[in-house]
Design a protein around this motif. Structure first.
Motif, short mmCIF file in Angstrom:
data_model
loop_
_atom_site.label_atom_id
_atom_site.label_comp_id
_atom_site.label_asym_id
_atom_site.label_seq_id
_atom_site.Cartn_x
_atom_site.Cartn_y
_atom_site.Cartn_z
N LEU A 186 42.03 24.29 20.29
CA LEU A 186 41.79 25.72 20.46
C LEU A 186 41.25 26.36 19.19
N HIS A 187 41.58 25.80 18.04
CA HIS A 187 41.03 26.33 16.79
C HIS A 187 39.59 25.89 16.56
N ARG A 188 39.14 24.96 17.34
CA ARG A 188 37.75 24.49 17.19
C ARG A 188 36.81 25.10 18.24
N ASP A 189 37.40 25.70 19.27
CA ASP A 189 36.58 26.13 20.42
C ASP A 189 36.63 27.64 20.57
N ASN A 190 35.73 28.33 19.89
CA ASN A 190 35.69 29.79 19.95
C ASN A 190 35.41 30.30 21.36
N HIS A 191 34.54 29.59 22.07
CA HIS A 191 34.16 30.04 23.41
C HIS A 191 35.37 30.02 24.35
N ALA A 192 36.15 28.93 24.33
CA ALA A 192 37.32 28.83 25.21
C ALA A 192 38.35 29.89 24.86
N VAL A 193 38.59 30.10 23.57
CA VAL A 193 39.58 31.09 23.14
C VAL A 193 39.15 32.50 23.54
N GLU A 194 37.87 32.81 23.36
CA GLU A 194 37.40 34.14 23.75
C GLU A 194 37.53 34.35 25.26
N ALA A 195 37.21 33.31 26.03
CA ALA A 195 37.32 33.43 27.49
C ALA A 195 38.78 33.68 27.90
N MET A 196 39.72 32.96 27.31
CA MET A 196 41.13 33.18 27.62
C MET A 196 41.57 34.56 27.17
N SER A 197 41.12 34.97 26.00
CA SER A 197 41.50 36.28 25.47
C SER A 197 41.03 37.40 26.39
N ARG A 198 39.79 37.32 26.81
CA ARG A 198 39.25 38.38 27.68
C ARG A 198 39.90 38.35 29.06
N ALA A 199 40.15 37.16 29.60
CA ALA A 199 40.77 37.06 30.92
C ALA A 199 42.18 37.64 30.90
N GLY A 200 42.96 37.28 29.88
CA GLY A 200 44.33 37.78 29.80
C GLY A 200 44.38 39.28 29.62
N GLN B 9 46.46 28.61 35.59
CA GLN B 9 45.53 28.82 36.71
C GLN B 9 44.70 30.09 36.51
N ALA B 10 45.31 31.13 35.92
CA ALA B 10 44.59 32.38 35.69
C ALA B 10 43.64 32.31 34.51
N GLY B 11 43.74 31.24 33.71
CA GLY B 11 42.86 31.11 32.55
C GLY B 11 43.30 31.92 31.35
N PHE B 12 44.62 32.22 31.28
CA PHE B 12 45.15 33.01 30.16
C PHE B 12 45.63 32.13 29.01
N GLY B 13 45.71 30.84 29.23
CA GLY B 13 46.22 29.93 28.22
C GLY B 13 46.38 28.55 28.82
N LEU B 14 47.20 27.73 28.17
CA LEU B 14 47.38 26.35 28.59
C LEU B 14 48.85 26.03 28.75
N ALA B 15 49.17 25.22 29.75
CA ALA B 15 50.53 24.74 29.97
C ALA B 15 50.56 23.25 29.66
N VAL B 16 51.39 22.85 28.70
CA VAL B 16 51.43 21.46 28.28
C VAL B 16 52.88 21.03 28.05
N ASP B 17 53.07 19.75 27.89
CA ASP B 17 54.38 19.22 27.52
C ASP B 17 54.55 19.43 26.02
N THR B 18 55.14 20.55 25.65
CA THR B 18 55.26 20.89 24.23
C THR B 18 56.28 20.02 23.51
N ALA B 19 57.10 19.27 24.27
CA ALA B 19 58.02 18.33 23.63
C ALA B 19 57.30 17.09 23.13
N ASP B 20 56.08 16.85 23.63
CA ASP B 20 55.22 15.77 23.15
C ASP B 20 54.39 16.35 22.00
#
Length: 415
Positions: A370-384, A348-359
């Motif tokens: 995330l390795h393809r989307d520089n914009h999303a990663v930078e946004a999460m990085s700055r927010a966190g 919710q805070a935009g610091f990362g993603l919550a997923v079913d990591t068992a899948d």
């Protein structure tokens, strides 16, 4: 009146923990608390289960009990001493008899590895000034996790109820489960049905439901979120990096194998920072994985500095996730298991993603995206990096909240 102003500061705080050095999240926080208490001028005694060979603070009264972790003992020794560590009982009891005052607070952080339920027998007479810390669930659940390991699912059974006693939930064997039940029975007996403590400090408010199942009443439960300090003062420019980092104990419950498999499936490099009993199994899952072993904070910071994303794919409901928030605070986005209590808050805070990591398909797909989307990663990085404190304390505010609980407990005990 503000909670921090209720009551007077303790004359002395007695901290008790299995380990005298920072070997993990709980033992690291004990060291932080020692420093913060002394900075406030509060007299501190530290009773540690081990030999204390690396503890060198001269401003703290230190009582090492010279015990050995159960996993380092023979099976017979662990079976017997793990139920009741007589030395821990006797030396703690004797210290209390010689030194206790009405202004002394006792704060037990962890007991399951060395101190054993015997420590509760020693602390029974000071129960109205005893605070327990919920770094895990051993103050309620026999296996310490409210997790059914063989079935890979959270457990909602009432601890020590008939269904619990029949459940084959232990990660080792049912015989181990029965032994753990014995330990919980002893703990509750020494604690007068398990609730003979003034407080249980939860590290996340989401733990309350589990502890209530264990018989803890709401008035004895308090949530005090852990402190987090960035491993890097400057933001890690994660958007310019490539690769995954896993920090923590390399074990099945921490999902180390899931991280290795997802990295292999997404054709991305992964680095493991930490130790554990299942390194070889994880290496088999991903022969290209890099294992750095245990690192100090500077070493962990170096590993994060080149990472695109950190992962916390725990199979159980991780009660806090210190390593995830340390990564977030440093500017590295995280992918966390949606079972973790902090997972929805991170998403919710935009610091990362919550997923079913068992899948694994989902997990690997997210890592690839995330390795393809520089914009999303930078946004999460700055927010966190900017706002991580919304989900945690600083070391100073954490200690303020803990000391506030000490004051309240002393006030209640005096009436």
């Amino acid at each position: 009146m503000e909670p921090s102003k209720i009551g007077s500061s303790p004359e002395r705080v007695v901290l008790l923990h299995d380990y005298s050095e920072a070997l993990g999240g709980a033992s690291y926080l004990v060291q932080v608390l020692i420093g913060e208490l002394r900075r406030r001028g509060i007299a501190t005694t530290f009773i540690a289960g081990d030999s204390g060979a690396r503890f060198d603070r001269s401003d703290v009264e230190f009582l090492p009990l010279h015990g050995t972790a159960l996993l380092e003992r023979s099976k017979l020794s662990a079976l017997t001493c793990g139920l009741y560590n007589h030395r821990a009982y006797a030396q703690t009891r004797d210290w209390i008899a010689r030194n206790d005052t009405p202004g002394t607070v006792y704060h037990l952080h962890g007991w399951s590895k060395i101190l054993t339920p015997g420590i509760f027998a020693a602390l029974r007479k000071v129960g109205d000034r005893l605070i327990l810390h919920g770094h895990d669930y051993f103050n309620g659940c026999p296996n310490g996790a409210f997790f059914d390991y063989p079935r890979d699912r959270d457990c909602t059974l009432t601890p020590l109820g008939s269904a619990c006693l029949k459940s084959r939930c232990d990660k080792t064997s049912h015989a181990q489960k029965i032994w753990r039940v014995g330990r919980e029975v002893l703990r509750r007996g020494f604690q007068q049905c398990g609730a003979h403590a003034a407080r249980l400090l939860m590290i996340h408010p989401g733990q309350e439901a589990q502890f209530r199942l264990s018989g803890w009443t709401a008035e004895r439960l308090r949530a005090v979120r852990n402190p987090v300090s960035p491993l890097s003062a400057d933001r890690v420019p994660a958007e310019a990096n490539r690769g995954i980092v896993f920090i923590g104990r390399i074990s099945a419950e921490k999902g180390a194998d899931l991280a290795a498999r997802a990295a292999l499936r997404s054709n991305l490099p992964i680095t493991f920072v930490g130790e554990g009993s299942e390194i070889e199994q994880v290496r088999t899952c991903n022969p290209d994985a890099i294992f750095l072993g245990r690192q100090d904070r500077a070493g962990v910071a170096r590993a994060l500095s080149s990472a695109r994303v950190a992962v916390m794919p725990s199979r159980w409901s991780e009660p806090f996730g210190l390593v995830a928030l340390e990564a977030v605070a440093s500017g590295v986005p995280v992918v966390v298991s949606d079972r973790a209590l902090v997972a929805p808050e991170i998403a919710q805070a935009g610091f990362g993603l919550a997923v079913d990591t068992a899948d694994l398909d989902t997990f690997a797909g997210v890592l690839t995206a995330l390795h393809r989307d520089n914009h999303a990663v930078e946004a999460m990085s700055r927010a966190g990096h900017a706002d991580y404190r919304s989900l945690c304390n600083s070391e100073e505010t954490w200690a303020d909240e803990v000391v506030s609980q000490y004051r309240q407990v002393l006030t209640e005990a005096s009436h």
